[in-house]
Write a protein that holds these residues in place. Structure first.
Motif, PDB file in Angstrom:
ATOM      1  N   LEU A  67       0.846  -1.196   0.000  1.00 52.31           N
ATOM      2  CA  LEU A  67       0.000   0.000   0.000  1.00 52.31           C
ATOM      3  C   LEU A  67       0.881   1.246   0.000  1.00 52.31           C
ATOM      4  CD1 LEU A  67      -2.353  -1.385   2.794  1.00 52.31           C
ATOM      5  CD2 LEU A  67      -2.741  -1.529   0.330  1.00 52.31           C
ATOM      6  N   PRO A  68       1.384   1.641  -1.155  1.00 51.13           N
ATOM      7  CA  PRO A  68       2.339   2.758  -1.195  1.00 51.13           C
ATOM      8  C   PRO A  68       1.772   4.094  -0.744  1.00 51.13           C
ATOM      9  CG  PRO A  68       1.801   1.980  -3.420  1.00 51.13           C
ATOM     10  CD  PRO A  68       1.233   0.989  -2.460  1.00 51.13           C
ATOM     11  N   THR A  69       0.462   4.279  -0.873  1.00 55.56           N
ATOM     12  CA  THR A  69      -0.142   5.540  -0.409  1.00 55.56           C
ATOM     13  C   THR A  69      -0.011   5.686   1.098  1.00 55.56           C
ATOM     14  OG1 THR A  69      -2.247   4.375  -0.403  1.00 55.56           O
ATOM     15  CG2 THR A  69      -1.831   5.831  -2.255  1.00 55.56           C
ATOM     16  N   THR A  70      -0.159   4.576   1.828  1.00 52.47           N
ATOM     17  CA  THR A  70      -0.118   4.619   3.289  1.00 52.47           C
ATOM     18  C   THR A  70       1.278   4.975   3.786  1.00 52.47           C
ATOM     19  OG1 THR A  70      -1.701   2.814   3.190  1.00 52.47           O
ATOM     20  CG2 THR A  70      -0.821   3.357   5.349  1.00 52.47           C
ATOM     21  N   ALA A  71       2.274   4.300   3.238  1.00 54.94           N
ATOM     22  CA  ALA A  71       3.654   4.596   3.630  1.00 54.94           C
ATOM     23  C   ALA A  71       3.991   6.054   3.300  1.00 54.94           C
ATOM     24  CB  ALA A  71       4.612   3.652   2.911  1.00 54.94           C
ATOM     25  N   TYR A  72       3.496   6.527   2.170  1.00 55.46           N
ATOM     26  CA  TYR A  72       3.737   7.911   1.744  1.00 55.46           C
ATOM     27  C   TYR A  72       3.063   8.906   2.685  1.00 55.46           C
ATOM     28  CZ  TYR A  72       2.668  12.079  -1.127  1.00 55.46           C
ATOM     29  OH  TYR A  72       2.482  13.350  -1.591  1.00 55.46           O
ATOM     30  N   MET A  73       1.774   8.704   2.969  1.00 51.74           N
ATOM     31  CA  MET A  73       1.027   9.681   3.772  1.00 51.74           C
ATOM     32  C   MET A  73       1.372   9.631   5.256  1.00 51.74           C
ATOM     33  SD  MET A  73      -2.737   9.728   2.008  1.00 51.74           S
ATOM     34  CE  MET A  73      -2.897   9.597   0.234  1.00 51.74           C
ATOM     35  N   ILE A  83       4.312 -13.223  -4.265  1.00 55.14           N
ATOM     36  CA  ILE A  83       3.321 -12.697  -5.212  1.00 55.14           C
ATOM     37  C   ILE A  83       2.928 -11.310  -4.704  1.00 55.14           C
ATOM     38  CG2 ILE A  83       1.011 -13.020  -6.188  1.00 55.14           C
ATOM     39  CD1 ILE A  83       1.495 -16.107  -5.356  1.00 55.14           C
ATOM     40  N   VAL A  84       3.337 -10.267  -5.401  1.00 57.12           N
ATOM     41  CA  VAL A  84       3.130  -8.895  -4.932  1.00 57.12           C
ATOM     42  C   VAL A  84       1.913  -8.278  -5.622  1.00 57.12           C
ATOM     43  CG1 VAL A  84       4.112  -6.564  -4.847  1.00 57.12           C
ATOM     44  CG2 VAL A  84       5.547  -8.555  -4.322  1.00 57.12           C
ATOM     45  N   ALA A  85       0.983  -7.799  -4.809  1.00 56.34           N
ATOM     46  CA  ALA A  85      -0.224  -7.103  -5.282  1.00 56.34           C
ATOM     47  C   ALA A  85      -0.217  -5.680  -4.728  1.00 56.34           C
ATOM     48  CB  ALA A  85      -1.473  -7.853  -4.825  1.00 56.34           C
ATOM     49  N   ALA A  95      -1.405  -4.724  -9.918  1.00 52.12           N
ATOM     50  CA  ALA A  95      -2.716  -4.051  -9.850  1.00 52.12           C
ATOM     51  C   ALA A  95      -3.766  -4.739 -10.719  1.00 52.12           C
ATOM     52  CB  ALA A  95      -2.572  -2.591 -10.283  1.00 52.12           C
ATOM     53  N   THR A  96      -3.405  -5.901 -11.271  1.00 50.02           N
ATOM     54  CA  THR A  96      -4.368  -6.652 -12.093  1.00 50.02           C
ATOM     55  C   THR A  96      -4.396  -8.113 -11.644  1.00 50.02           C
ATOM     56  OG1 THR A  96      -2.651  -6.864 -13.820  1.00 50.02           O
ATOM     57  CG2 THR A  96      -4.280  -5.086 -14.078  1.00 50.02           C
ATOM     58  N   ILE A  97      -3.592  -8.963 -12.276  1.00 56.68           N
ATOM     59  CA  ILE A  97      -3.688 -10.400 -12.000  1.00 56.68           C
ATOM     60  C   ILE A  97      -3.337 -10.746 -10.558  1.00 56.68           C
ATOM     61  CG2 ILE A  97      -1.332 -10.935 -12.824  1.00 56.68           C
ATOM     62  CD1 ILE A  97      -4.519 -13.096 -13.330  1.00 56.68           C
ATOM     63  N   ASN A  98      -2.301 -10.084  -9.981  1.00 63.66           N
ATOM     64  CA  ASN A  98      -1.905 -10.445  -8.617  1.00 63.66           C
ATOM     65  C   ASN A  98      -2.882  -9.909  -7.581  1.00 63.66           C
ATOM     66  OD1 ASN A  98       0.243 -11.712  -9.779  1.00 63.66           O
ATOM     67  ND2 ASN A  98       1.815 -10.342  -8.966  1.00 63.66           N
ATOM     68  N   ALA A  99      -3.457  -8.729  -7.826  1.00 67.96           N
ATOM     69  CA  ALA A  99      -4.487  -8.215  -6.923  1.00 67.96           C
ATOM     70  C   ALA A  99      -5.728  -9.107  -6.986  1.00 67.96           C
ATOM     71  CB  ALA A  99      -4.835  -6.771  -7.277  1.00 67.96           C
ATOM     72  N   ALA A 100      -6.062  -9.585  -8.185  1.00 67.40           N
ATOM     73  CA  ALA A 100      -7.187 -10.522  -8.307  1.00 67.40           C
ATOM     74  C   ALA A 100      -6.883 -11.818  -7.563  1.00 67.40           C
ATOM     75  CB  ALA A 100      -7.477 -10.796  -9.784  1.00 67.40           C
ATOM     76  N   TYR A 101      -5.636 -12.302  -7.664  1.00 64.92           N
ATOM     77  CA  TYR A 101      -5.230 -13.511  -6.928  1.00 64.92           C
ATOM     78  C   TYR A 101      -5.386 -13.301  -5.424  1.00 64.92           C
ATOM     79  CZ  TYR A 101      -2.241 -17.093  -4.854  1.00 64.92           C
ATOM     80  OH  TYR A 101      -1.767 -18.135  -4.077  1.00 64.92           O
ATOM     81  N   ALA A 102      -5.004 -12.120  -4.932  1.00 64.59           N
ATOM     82  CA  ALA A 102      -5.112 -11.829  -3.495  1.00 64.59           C
ATOM     83  C   ALA A 102      -6.553 -11.910  -3.003  1.00 64.59           C
ATOM     84  CB  ALA A 102      -4.531 -10.444  -3.197  1.00 64.59           C
TER      85      ALA A 102
END
Length: 435
Positions: free
Chosen positions: A305-311, A328-330, A366-373
């Motif tokens: 969640l890059p937004t969280t680390a950023y904010m 497997i990175v989502a 943001a596509t196949i791996n997020a769907a896998y998650a």
């Protein structure tokens, strides 16, 4: 009689399949070279599933006698799979814009939380809100996510912390599932924080003895269908043993384990998740080397969640190390009152810049791996025959512009399509340069 289909996307400059051989997920090597066709077309059937994908001439000949409810000329444009947002908290009342000023002045997440702000502030307002009020704002947020290209979104409860409000939130999510053209994976997150007046042990017992049996009952009656169970495993919230008890109880009633772990302190959440057969673990800023290896072995997805680390000005998750170790990175937006971002294109950009992911890796995440998650990579996350026709058309000859243009998606995304049906069309795209 001519065969009828829902949609023909014709002559795309680039058709980004992401996967071409039915892969469930892409690890480091798989994401290095995504499947892309040039001068290509695709057909979506009346059932909302992809019927054919291929070179434009081949598709034109194959479907020469067919008719289509809609045809879109994609000349000079790119077609990508609909984006998948693997982690959001989108049902709540009471924004926390005032806390942003506190964070900018140096207050930490847990300092705000312990002062009665953070999750507890949102819980108070969400408990007071009516179901109709929550649905109205939730619907608006989903529409904004969809305009940014998301066609499948994980949606959590977790701002009730009592059975009544958690069920109110889950009913709102269920209503959106039934009434809106967007995919939703729903998550029970009653262990998002320890409610005021209870200890963590008391809260754990309440969830196991009261909340989860009620969810099982409502699932059997067909009223609410929850997909995942989540716990905020963190120092001062739910410790490892409480987390284990709740997650196991959720798994026992058929829920996928998908939880917050190793965010602010090293908790050995990754090791626990791998042991319990978790589908995914989110955050992982403080994950151990052993935890990374355990997740890779267990095929447990890391939802970063890059937004969280950023904010929150946290250290960035170790995306490169995870990828190199075979995790497997989502990706997810972590949309919530504390990290207000609807846009997966911006999330992908931040993942590339701050977490050192490549654009290919970010798109796969943001596509196949997020769907896998979310346990949905058999139907979502890539453009392949038989999968759901969830698609994004961008007004550019190269797909990378979706990531490269930070905040540029409003002028770049031309169409968003769910099950072969256009759910968003950007009227400005035809008149506005995307460069």
């Amino acid at each position: 009689m001519a065969e009828r289909h829902r949609l023909l996307l014709e002559n795309a400059q680039q058709l980004v399949l992401v996967c071409g051989r039915g892969e469930e997920y892409l690890r480091l090597e798989g994401a290095a070279s995504l499947a892309v066709l040039r001068a290509a077309s695709l057909v979506v059937g009346l059932d909302g599933c992809i019927k054919a994908v291929g070179l434009a001439d081949v598709i034109r000949n194959q479907f020469s006698r067919a008719t289509f409810e809609r045809t879109i000329d994609c000349s000079g444009k790119c077609v990508l799979p609909g984006l998948v947002d693997a982690h959001t908290h989108p049902v709540w009342a009471g924004d926390r814009v005032h806390e942003f000023a506190m964070k900018l002045a140096g207050a930490s997440y847990m300092e705000i939380h312990q002062a009665g702000g953070g999750i507890h502030f949102t819980v108070e307002h969400t408990r007071k809100a009516t179901e109709e009020e929550l649905f109205s704002t939730f619907k608006h947020r989903l529409e904004r996510m969809r305009r940014a290209g998301s066609t499948l979104v994980e949606c959590k409860s977790g701002y009730g912390l009592n059975l009544e409000t958690e069920l109110k939130m889950l009913r709102v999510i269920e209503r959106a599932k039934q009434s809106m053209d967007i995919g939703i994976s729903s998550t029970y997150c009653g262990a998002h924080s320890v409610p005021k007046g209870k200890t963590a042990t008391e809260a754990t017992d309440d969830i196991i003895n009261n909340h989860l049996p009620k969810l099982k009952e409502l699932k059997l009656s067909g009223e609410i269908h929850v997909n995942n169970i989540d716990v905020f495993c963190e120092k001062g919230v739910f410790d490892l043993e409480s987390t284990r008890r709740i997650l196991q109880a959720g798994k026992d009633i058929g829920l996928q384990i998908n939880f917050h772990g190793d965010e602010l302190h090293p908790m050995k959440s990754a090791e626990l998740g791998a042991e319990l057969g978790a589908r995914a673990i989110s955050h992982l800023e403080e994950v151990s080397d052993e935890g990374i290896m355990a997740m890779a072995r267990a095929k447990c997805a890391a939802v970063l969640l890059p937004t969280t680390a950023y904010m929150l000005r946290l250290k960035q998750p170790q995306a490169r190390k995870m990828l190199e170790e075979g995790v497997i990175v989502a990706l997810g937006s972590d949309f919530n009152p504390n990290a207000y971002c609807f846009s997966m294109p911006m999330v992908m950009h931040l993942a590339c810049v701050n977490m050192k992911m490549s654009m290919n890796e970010a798109l796969a995440a943001a596509t196949i791996n997020a769907a896998y998650a979310l346990g949905k990579s058999d139907t979502h996350g890539s453009i392949e025959t038989g999968k759901q026709g969830d698609l994004v058309i961008i007004n550019s000859s190269r797909w990378e512009h979706l990531i490269y243009q930070f905040g540029g998606h409003e002028a770049l995304i031309d169409y968003v399509i769910v099950k072969g049906k256009v759910v968003y069309q950007n009227d400005r795209c035809g008149t506005m340069s995307s460069y």
